[in-house]
Design an enzyme around this catalytic site. Structure first.
Site, PDB file in Angstrom:
ATOM      1  N   ASP A  97      26.252  23.118  30.486  1.00  0.00           N
ATOM      2  CA  ASP A  97      25.805  24.070  29.778  1.00  0.00           C
ATOM      3  C   ASP A  97      24.060  23.897  29.801  1.00  0.00           C
ATOM      4  O   ASP A  97      23.444  24.979  29.439  1.00  0.00           O
ATOM      5  CB  ASP A  97      26.353  23.598  28.240  1.00  0.00           C
ATOM      6  CG  ASP A  97      27.488  24.629  28.158  1.00  0.00           C
ATOM      7  OD1 ASP A  97      27.341  25.744  28.206  1.00  0.00           O
ATOM      8  OD2 ASP A  97      28.622  23.980  28.119  1.00  0.00           O
ATOM      9  N   GLU A 127      24.944  29.501  25.790  1.00  0.00           N
ATOM     10  CA  GLU A 127      24.950  28.384  26.339  1.00  0.00           C
ATOM     11  C   GLU A 127      24.274  27.174  25.589  1.00  0.00           C
ATOM     12  O   GLU A 127      24.745  26.104  25.462  1.00  0.00           O
ATOM     13  CB  GLU A 127      24.505  28.226  27.956  1.00  0.00           C
ATOM     14  CG  GLU A 127      25.013  29.742  28.589  1.00  0.00           C
ATOM     15  CD  GLU A 127      26.557  29.293  29.048  1.00  0.00           C
ATOM     16  OE1 GLU A 127      27.491  28.684  28.396  1.00  0.00           O
ATOM     17  OE2 GLU A 127      27.045  30.059  29.973  1.00  0.00           O
ATOM     18  N   HIS A 130      26.399  25.691  22.854  1.00  0.00           N
ATOM     19  CA  HIS A 130      27.213  24.953  23.487  1.00  0.00           C
ATOM     20  C   HIS A 130      26.758  23.713  23.404  1.00  0.00           C
ATOM     21  O   HIS A 130      27.514  22.410  23.318  1.00  0.00           O
ATOM     22  CB  HIS A 130      27.977  25.538  24.809  1.00  0.00           C
ATOM     23  CG  HIS A 130      28.686  26.789  24.663  1.00  0.00           C
ATOM     24  ND1 HIS A 130      29.018  27.478  25.866  1.00  0.00           N
ATOM     25  CD2 HIS A 130      29.193  27.420  23.518  1.00  0.00           C
ATOM     26  CE1 HIS A 130      29.587  28.475  25.509  1.00  0.00           C
ATOM     27  NE2 HIS A 130      29.588  28.386  24.039  1.00  0.00           N
ATOM     28  N   TYR A 134      28.157  20.125  21.845  1.00  0.00           N
ATOM     29  CA  TYR A 134      28.262  18.758  22.213  1.00  0.00           C
ATOM     30  C   TYR A 134      27.254  17.525  21.547  1.00  0.00           C
ATOM     31  O   TYR A 134      27.941  16.398  21.247  1.00  0.00           O
ATOM     32  CB  TYR A 134      27.792  18.556  23.923  1.00  0.00           C
ATOM     33  CG  TYR A 134      28.571  19.615  24.780  1.00  0.00           C
ATOM     34  CD1 TYR A 134      29.987  19.898  24.594  1.00  0.00           C
ATOM     35  CD2 TYR A 134      27.532  20.372  25.616  1.00  0.00           C
ATOM     36  CE1 TYR A 134      30.380  20.870  25.259  1.00  0.00           C
ATOM     37  CE2 TYR A 134      28.407  21.343  26.377  1.00  0.00           C
ATOM     38  CZ  TYR A 134      29.722  21.510  26.219  1.00  0.00           C
ATOM     39  OH  TYR A 134      30.443  22.510  27.079  1.00  0.00           O
ATOM     40  N   GLU A 194      31.295  29.202  35.895  1.00  0.00           N
ATOM     41  CA  GLU A 194      31.823  29.653  34.729  1.00  0.00           C
ATOM     42  C   GLU A 194      33.356  29.778  34.863  1.00  0.00           C
ATOM     43  O   GLU A 194      34.174  29.701  33.957  1.00  0.00           O
ATOM     44  CB  GLU A 194      31.252  31.178  34.574  1.00  0.00           C
ATOM     45  CG  GLU A 194      29.893  31.318  34.146  1.00  0.00           C
ATOM     46  CD  GLU A 194      29.570  30.957  32.732  1.00  0.00           C
ATOM     47  OE1 GLU A 194      30.352  30.416  32.012  1.00  0.00           O
ATOM     48  OE2 GLU A 194      28.194  30.697  32.414  1.00  0.00           O
ATOM     49  N   GLU A 228      33.305  30.940  27.253  1.00  0.00           N
ATOM     50  CA  GLU A 228      33.325  30.972  28.917  1.00  0.00           C
ATOM     51  C   GLU A 228      33.880  31.820  29.526  1.00  0.00           C
ATOM     52  O   GLU A 228      33.581  32.738  30.606  1.00  0.00           O
ATOM     53  CB  GLU A 228      33.569  29.517  29.316  1.00  0.00           C
ATOM     54  CG  GLU A 228      32.770  28.173  28.968  1.00  0.00           C
ATOM     55  CD  GLU A 228      31.128  28.424  29.070  1.00  0.00           C
ATOM     56  OE1 GLU A 228      30.879  29.373  29.590  1.00  0.00           O
ATOM     57  OE2 GLU A 228      30.397  27.677  28.396  1.00  0.00           O
ATOM     58  N   HIS A 231      31.993  35.120  29.555  1.00  0.00           N
ATOM     59  CA  HIS A 231      30.980  34.869  30.947  1.00  0.00           C
ATOM     60  C   HIS A 231      31.885  35.136  32.129  1.00  0.00           C
ATOM     61  O   HIS A 231      31.045  35.687  33.026  1.00  0.00           O
ATOM     62  CB  HIS A 231      30.121  33.588  30.646  1.00  0.00           C
ATOM     63  CG  HIS A 231      29.814  33.045  29.503  1.00  0.00           C
ATOM     64  ND1 HIS A 231      29.402  32.002  29.010  1.00  0.00           N
ATOM     65  CD2 HIS A 231      29.463  33.939  28.294  1.00  0.00           C
ATOM     66  CE1 HIS A 231      28.901  31.803  27.796  1.00  0.00           C
ATOM     67  NE2 HIS A 231      28.895  32.928  27.278  1.00  0.00           N
TER      68      HIS A 231
HETATM   69 FE   LIG Z   1      28.744  27.457  28.048  1.00  0.00          FE
HETATM   70 FE   LIG Z   2      28.913  30.038  30.326  1.00  0.00          FE
END
Ligand SMILES: [Fe+2]
Ligand SMILES: [Fe+2]
Length: 354
Positions: A97, A127, A130, A134, A194, A228, A231
């Site tokens: 990411d 992204e 994301h 994390y 992806e 994802e 994407h």
């Molecule tokens: Fe992502």
């Molecule tokens: Fe992505």
């Protein structure tokens, strides 16, 4: 494949504003158009992009609203191998990411259809978020003295370091030499990331959740999984268009897919291996080749792995955890109704088979 471009052509970033541009839809194209760079979205040539953007926005979610309380204690009930894989996969996904957040603006900079540019802007935002999710997992679940080791895992793990360098290298090659040929390669590398690189990681978390372990982590990963896949859908639209415009060969595509599969299998065997209930080296290979076939089919190409076993997923029993099925996405989360109670989306169809 014929093209009006040679690989010597440089990809030029759009001017910030081009008063000489032409936004009429009959003259619009995804690349090599002459946009004013105004987001003229009243008339669009690529109507799929407007629908996709809407779906991406409807996927909106906030990581911190998902509950990781049980994961904090579950983490210490994992086996040492499971904990090692948990940390290592988090580290790898953080890398993926991170490079996406950094690289998509480069790919976007020469897109000349504003409706497509809009989808990529949303992708960049997702992204970035994301990465924040994390951080939320790492801060909540991982003890403070081990947190930096998750970010720094590549410094000591050669398999991960090689993988990171390979993935970043394809993107870097385009940035250093922005030819049309390198752009196409970077676009394909993006699709592989992806469409293939995330999923053995997702499966690992769904596998733990199926054993009543780390349910909050799995809840977060199913939201990321859904993003994802949107994407993936974007690049499934872009690559067939790109194949009309950029010089490439089908052999090049197959070669990149095969390399991607080999790297993904090697990494997953390294970090998950054969030690963890529900995942074997055989199931990893089958799943990764199955995904490659699925992603090839979606861009109009024949399977690279035609054997029967690579036409189906070995993890169908985990699909109910993935939140990517039309019937499943409105159901409650694994053990309670936490996620669904705040998911705003109602317009999403099944993401499976895309
Ligand atoms: Fe992502
Ligand atoms: Fe992505």
């Amino acid at each position: 494949m014929t093209s009006f471009l040679s690989d010597q052509n440089k990809m030029l970033a759009n001017p910030i504003f081009n008063p000489q541009g032409d936004d009429r839809i009959e003259n619009r194209s995804i690349w090599f158009g002459k946009t004013t760079n105004l987001m003229q979205l009243n008339d669009v040539r690529y109507s799929w992009a407007i629908g996709l953007y809407q779906q991406m926005r409807e996927n909106f979610w906030i990581p911190q609203k998902l509950d990781l309380t049980q994961d904090v204690t579950d983490y210490w009930n994992l086996t040492a191998e499971e904990r090692y894989a948990y940390d290592g996969i988090l580290s790898y996904l953080t890398f993926l990411d991170s490079v996406q957040t950094c690289n998509i603006p480069h790919l976007k900079s020469c897109v000349t259809a504003p409706e497509v540019s809009l989808c990529m802007a949303e992708q960049i935002s997702q992204e970035g978020m994301h990465n924040q999710s994390y951080q939320y997992i790492i801060e909540t679940v991982i003890p403070s003295d081990r947190r930096s080791t998750v970010y720094d895992f590549w410094r000591t793990d050669k398999v991960l370091a090689d993988r990171c360098q390979f993935i970043a290298g394809l993107y870097q090659k385009y940035i250093d030499h922005p030819t049309a040929e390198n752009y196409f390669t970077a676009l394909l590398a993006d699709y592989l990331l992806e469409g293939i690189y995330f999923y053995n990681g997702f499966i690992y978390f769904y596998n733990l959740a199926s054993r009543m372990l780390m349910p909050g982590s799995a809840d977060i990963f199913k939201m990321i999984n859904r993003d994802e896949l949107s994407h993936v859908r974007l690049y499934q639209k872009l690559i067939p268009e790109a194949r009309q415009l950029f010089i490439h060969s089908v052999d090049q595509i197959y070669e990149m897919f095969d390399t991607a599969v080999q790297h993904e299998v090697k990494w997953t065997n390294h970090i998950v291996g054969d030690h963890i209930l529900g995942v074997t080296e055989g199931s990893t290979e089958q799943y990764t080749k199955y995904l490659a076939n699925l992603r090839l089919k979606a861009i109009g190409l024949e399977p690279l792995y035609p054997q029967e076993k690579y036409q189906k997923s070995p993890y169908r029993h985990l699909e109910r955890f993935s939140d990517t099925k039309k019937e499943g996405h409105t159901k409650a989360n694994f053990f309670e109704a936490g996620v669904t109670s705040y998911v705003m989306s109602s317009g999403i169809g099944g993401w499976d088979e895309i």
